[in-house]
Design an enzyme around this catalytic site. Structure first.
Site, PDB file in Angstrom:
ATOM      1  N   LEU A  44      34.279  51.095  49.758  1.00  0.00           N
ATOM      2  CA  LEU A  44      34.239  52.429  48.897  1.00  0.00           C
ATOM      3  C   LEU A  44      35.603  53.217  49.219  1.00  0.00           C
ATOM      4  CD1 LEU A  44      30.867  53.617  48.236  1.00  0.00           C
ATOM      5  CD2 LEU A  44      31.834  52.215  46.983  1.00  0.00           C
ATOM      6  N   THR A  45      36.774  52.611  49.103  1.00  0.00           N
ATOM      7  CA  THR A  45      37.871  53.144  49.207  1.00  0.00           C
ATOM      8  C   THR A  45      38.387  54.012  48.047  1.00  0.00           C
ATOM      9  OG1 THR A  45      39.515  51.469  48.331  1.00  0.00           O
ATOM     10  CG2 THR A  45      38.841  51.170  50.634  1.00  0.00           C
ATOM     11  N   GLU A  95      43.319  45.699  49.417  1.00  0.00           N
ATOM     12  CA  GLU A  95      44.020  46.605  48.876  1.00  0.00           C
ATOM     13  C   GLU A  95      45.083  45.960  47.832  1.00  0.00           C
ATOM     14  OE1 GLU A  95      44.414  49.735  49.500  1.00  0.00           O
ATOM     15  OE2 GLU A  95      42.913  50.097  51.080  1.00  0.00           O
ATOM     16  N   THR A 145      45.980  35.989  43.931  1.00  0.00           N
ATOM     17  CA  THR A 145      47.140  36.194  42.813  1.00  0.00           C
ATOM     18  C   THR A 145      48.223  35.409  42.510  1.00  0.00           C
ATOM     19  OG1 THR A 145      48.839  38.065  42.379  1.00  0.00           O
ATOM     20  CG2 THR A 145      48.187  37.919  44.385  1.00  0.00           C
ATOM     21  N   ASP A 146      48.683  35.288  41.289  1.00  0.00           N
ATOM     22  CA  ASP A 146      49.785  34.526  41.005  1.00  0.00           C
ATOM     23  C   ASP A 146      51.287  35.174  41.882  1.00  0.00           C
ATOM     24  OD1 ASP A 146      50.363  36.698  39.624  1.00  0.00           O
ATOM     25  OD2 ASP A 146      50.418  35.797  37.597  1.00  0.00           O
ATOM     26  N   GLU A 147      50.890  36.325  42.297  1.00  0.00           N
ATOM     27  CA  GLU A 147      52.281  37.031  42.700  1.00  0.00           C
ATOM     28  C   GLU A 147      52.693  36.368  44.099  1.00  0.00           C
ATOM     29  OE1 GLU A 147      52.361  41.243  42.700  1.00  0.00           O
ATOM     30  OE2 GLU A 147      50.855  41.506  41.227  1.00  0.00           O
ATOM     31  N   TYR A 172      52.321  43.843  49.377  1.00  0.00           N
ATOM     32  CA  TYR A 172      51.084  43.137  48.757  1.00  0.00           C
ATOM     33  C   TYR A 172      50.932  41.766  48.629  1.00  0.00           C
ATOM     34  CZ  TYR A 172      47.773  41.928  45.215  1.00  0.00           C
ATOM     35  OH  TYR A 172      46.618  41.245  44.423  1.00  0.00           O
ATOM     36  N   LYS A 176      48.597  39.113  50.584  1.00  0.00           N
ATOM     37  CA  LYS A 176      47.557  37.788  50.063  1.00  0.00           C
ATOM     38  C   LYS A 176      48.079  36.551  50.115  1.00  0.00           C
ATOM     39  CE  LYS A 176      44.843  38.817  47.305  1.00  0.00           C
ATOM     40  NZ  LYS A 176      43.284  39.057  47.558  1.00  0.00           N
ATOM     41  N   ASN A 202      45.144  41.110  35.512  1.00  0.00           N
ATOM     42  CA  ASN A 202      43.827  41.238  34.774  1.00  0.00           C
ATOM     43  C   ASN A 202      43.935  42.673  34.078  1.00  0.00           C
ATOM     44  OD1 ASN A 202      40.985  39.904  36.261  1.00  0.00           O
ATOM     45  ND2 ASN A 202      43.220  39.301  36.917  1.00  0.00           N
ATOM     46  N   VAL A 228      57.989  53.516  32.413  1.00  0.00           N
ATOM     47  CA  VAL A 228      58.337  51.999  32.175  1.00  0.00           C
ATOM     48  C   VAL A 228      59.237  51.574  33.155  1.00  0.00           C
ATOM     49  CG1 VAL A 228      58.748  50.017  30.780  1.00  0.00           C
ATOM     50  CG2 VAL A 228      57.522  51.865  29.820  1.00  0.00           C
ATOM     51  N   ASP A 301      63.724  51.230  38.435  1.00  0.00           N
ATOM     52  CA  ASP A 301      62.940  50.230  38.754  1.00  0.00           C
ATOM     53  C   ASP A 301      62.278  50.058  39.991  1.00  0.00           C
ATOM     54  OD1 ASP A 301      61.902  47.837  38.198  1.00  0.00           O
ATOM     55  OD2 ASP A 301      63.655  46.692  37.729  1.00  0.00           O
TER      56      ASP A 301
HETATM   57  P1  NAD Z   1      40.550  46.896  43.351  1.00  0.00           P
HETATM   58  O1  NAD Z   1      41.652  47.605  43.959  1.00  0.00           O
HETATM   59  O2  NAD Z   1      40.059  47.350  42.130  1.00  0.00           O
HETATM   60  O3  NAD Z   1      39.166  46.797  44.079  1.00  0.00           O
HETATM   61  C1  NAD Z   1      39.197  46.387  45.617  1.00  0.00           C
HETATM   62  C2  NAD Z   1      37.791  46.845  45.899  1.00  0.00           C
HETATM   63  O4  NAD Z   1      37.919  46.436  47.376  1.00  0.00           O
HETATM   64  C3  NAD Z   1      37.504  48.386  46.077  1.00  0.00           C
HETATM   65  O5  NAD Z   1      36.413  48.507  45.697  1.00  0.00           O
HETATM   66  C4  NAD Z   1      37.667  48.821  47.611  1.00  0.00           C
HETATM   67  O6  NAD Z   1      36.685  49.892  48.009  1.00  0.00           O
HETATM   68  C5  NAD Z   1      37.495  47.541  48.247  1.00  0.00           C
HETATM   69  N1  NAD Z   1      37.990  47.421  49.658  1.00  0.00           N
HETATM   70  C6  NAD Z   1      39.069  47.788  49.810  1.00  0.00           C
HETATM   71  N2  NAD Z   1      39.386  47.553  51.413  1.00  0.00           N
HETATM   72  C7  NAD Z   1      38.298  47.316  51.886  1.00  0.00           C
HETATM   73  C8  NAD Z   1      37.603  46.847  53.185  1.00  0.00           C
HETATM   74  N3  NAD Z   1      38.674  47.005  54.136  1.00  0.00           N
HETATM   75  N4  NAD Z   1      36.399  46.437  53.140  1.00  0.00           N
HETATM   76  C9  NAD Z   1      35.447  46.158  52.132  1.00  0.00           C
HETATM   77  N5  NAD Z   1      36.088  46.452  50.975  1.00  0.00           N
HETATM   78  C10 NAD Z   1      37.236  47.037  50.795  1.00  0.00           C
HETATM   79  O7  NAD Z   1      41.081  45.509  43.216  1.00  0.00           O
HETATM   80  P2  NAD Z   1      40.946  44.339  41.937  1.00  0.00           P
HETATM   81  O8  NAD Z   1      42.044  44.637  41.197  1.00  0.00           O
HETATM   82  O9  NAD Z   1      39.529  44.325  41.647  1.00  0.00           O
HETATM   83  O10 NAD Z   1      41.243  42.999  42.605  1.00  0.00           O
HETATM   84  C11 NAD Z   1      40.284  42.206  43.453  1.00  0.00           C
HETATM   85  C12 NAD Z   1      40.863  41.175  43.941  1.00  0.00           C
HETATM   86  O11 NAD Z   1      41.478  40.209  43.023  1.00  0.00           O
HETATM   87  C13 NAD Z   1      42.005  41.413  45.173  1.00  0.00           C
HETATM   88  O12 NAD Z   1      41.849  40.500  46.131  1.00  0.00           O
HETATM   89  C14 NAD Z   1      43.302  41.320  44.156  1.00  0.00           C
HETATM   90  O13 NAD Z   1      44.432  40.984  45.160  1.00  0.00           O
HETATM   91  C15 NAD Z   1      43.026  40.139  43.236  1.00  0.00           C
HETATM   92  N6  NAD Z   1      43.643  39.997  42.247  1.00  0.00           N
HETATM   93  C16 NAD Z   1      43.655  41.283  41.523  1.00  0.00           C
HETATM   94  C17 NAD Z   1      44.368  41.042  40.265  1.00  0.00           C
HETATM   95  C18 NAD Z   1      44.538  41.976  39.128  1.00  0.00           C
HETATM   96  O14 NAD Z   1      45.502  42.267  38.232  1.00  0.00           O
HETATM   97  N7  NAD Z   1      43.705  43.267  39.470  1.00  0.00           N
HETATM   98  C19 NAD Z   1      44.906  39.797  39.903  1.00  0.00           C
HETATM   99  C20 NAD Z   1      44.948  38.739  40.628  1.00  0.00           C
HETATM  100  C21 NAD Z   1      44.263  39.071  41.854  1.00  0.00           C
END
Ligand code: NAD
Length: 349
Positions: A44-45, A95, A145-147, A172, A176, A202, A228, A301
């Site tokens: 719950l960050t 994160e 991620t694709d990043e 980031y 990953k 997403n 932007v 940027d």
């Molecule tokens: P988010 O930031 O919305 O959620 C992350 C969650 O992880 C939060 O609920 C946070 O409380 C929890 N968290 C953070 N640190 C933690 C820890 N140390 N222990 C336990 N919980 C912890 O992220 P998201 O957008 O839902 O992304 C989820 C995953 O998908 C990530 O791994 C991200 O890299 C990957 N991802 C996201 C996207 C995107 O567009 N959002 C795209 C590709 C991949």
């Protein structure tokens, strides 16, 4: 399509299940798998949706449980594995905001790398003792991620495949990328049954307000500048979170152990065009003649800003099945309406 015996999770630990994608995933799997039990393990960050657990608990009191915890905490994780006989991990916790990683990289390395390693270690130990790492009885699925692949040029035809070299450009994406390597090496070195997905940008309900699409919607609503980066030419491939969650689960069920699969939206959009599309949808919201497009404001940027991401999904299509893609306009309307509901505003009709 290559035949792989279907994997059937029974007791699943979802890390980061109160975050944006994790919460949508939990909703999806509980609805579609009537015997599945889900333990949401989340620290719950600031990024978490705190109300989500209560909502979902009311719907599935017998099959859902929340545990507040850090993925870096090996002793708590071990306790959770033993107490609940976890057979499947779906690892979302991270994160996730690139901008934050430029100002405070340490927490990204700690959570995304060390946290993933702690989770892998505990999974390996528990499943080795309990299931002898039998691929039909345990599974670790990693969300990435694709990043990690870096950037494409605007003209480039050979878009990201699973074979593309890793060339992360932000703290980031570097964190990953490291976590992806760790997950893969636990398969190669220790036979931990893993699968992995690398996905594009997403959008959808419960995305944190810091991200681009919620920022555009909120800026329109407040009639504030829509920021932007650069000239808005950067291109992202947008995928609706509900489609992504369905496809993640299909990979868990039908993916080959040790493999990674790219998941994209087949939907490349330049940032400036995304702002225009959302502004136009918002224009329909109220009667006054205010044009939200005038709010678009170019700002300095971002450092190391990748120009373009685009995903080749052939491997998914050939091995898992057809990709589901909700029409972009429809998914955007759902997203706008979700964000408007947070502001107690009427939905777009
Ligand atoms: P988010 O930031 O919305 O959620 C992350 C969650 O992880 C939060 O609920 C946070 O409380 C929890 N968290 C953070 N640190 C933690 C820890 N140390 N222990 C336990 N919980 C912890 O992220 P998201 O957008 O839902 O992304 C989820 C995953 O998908 C990530 O791994 C991200 O890299 C990957 N991802 C996201 C996207 C995107 O567009 N959002 C795209 C590709 C991949």
């Amino acid at each position: 399509m290559r035949q792989v015996k279907m994997y059937n999770p029974k007791i699943m630990l979802v890390t980061g299940g109160s975050g944006f994608i994790g919460s949508n995933y939990i909703e999806h799997v509980l609805e579609c798998n009537p015997d599945l039990v889900v333990i949401n393990y989340d620290l719950l960050t600031y990024a978490a949706n705190v109300g989500f657990s209560e909502e979902i608990m009311q719907q599935y009191p017998e099959r859902y449980k929340f545990i507040k915890g850090d993925i870096c905490d090996e002793s708590l994780l071990s306790e959770v594995f033993s107490n609940h006989s976890i057979d499947t991990v779906v690892h979302f916790a991270a994160e996730s905001h690139v901008d934050n990683s430029l100002t405070n990289p340490d927490v990204f390395l700690q959570t995304n790398i060390m946290g993933t390693n702690a989770l892998l270690k505990v999974s390996l130990k528990f499943w080795k003792e309990r299931y002898g790492l039998d691929v039909d009885r345990c599974r670790f699925h990693h969300i990435s991620t694709d990043e990690v692949y870096g950037t494409l040029t605007l003209e480039q035809q050979d878009i990201f495949t699973e074979q593309s070299p890793y060339q992360p450009n932000s703290p980031y994406s570097a964190s990953k990328a490291s976590s992806d390597h760790l997950v893969r090496c636990y398969f190669e070195s220790f036979n931990l049954p893993i699968t992995m997905t690398n996905t594009s940008n997403n959008f959808g309900p419960r995305q944190h307000g810091e991200k681009f699409i919620p920022t555009i919607i909120r800026s329109c609503f407040n009639k504030e500048a829509i920021p932007v980066y650069g000239e808005g030419k950067n291109i992202r491939d947008w995928i609706f979170v509900k489609d992504h969650c369905e496809m993640i689960h299909k990979v868990i069920q039908h993916g080959q152990v040790g493999e990674s699969y790219n998941i994209g939206g087949d939907n490349e959009v330049a940032n400036i065009d995304l702002c225009r599309t959302i502004s136009e949808l918002m224009n329909k919201l109220d009667d006054d003649s205010f044009d939200y497009q005038q709010l678009i404001t170019f700002v300095k940027d971002r450092a190391g800003h990748d120009l373009r991401y685009a995903i080749n999904m052939d491997k998914y299509r050939q091995n898992i099945g057809g990709a589901k893609h909700t029409p972009f306009g429809q998914a955007l309307r759902t997203t706008i309406n979700y964000n408007l509901s947070l502001l107690n505003k009427d939905a777009l009709t």
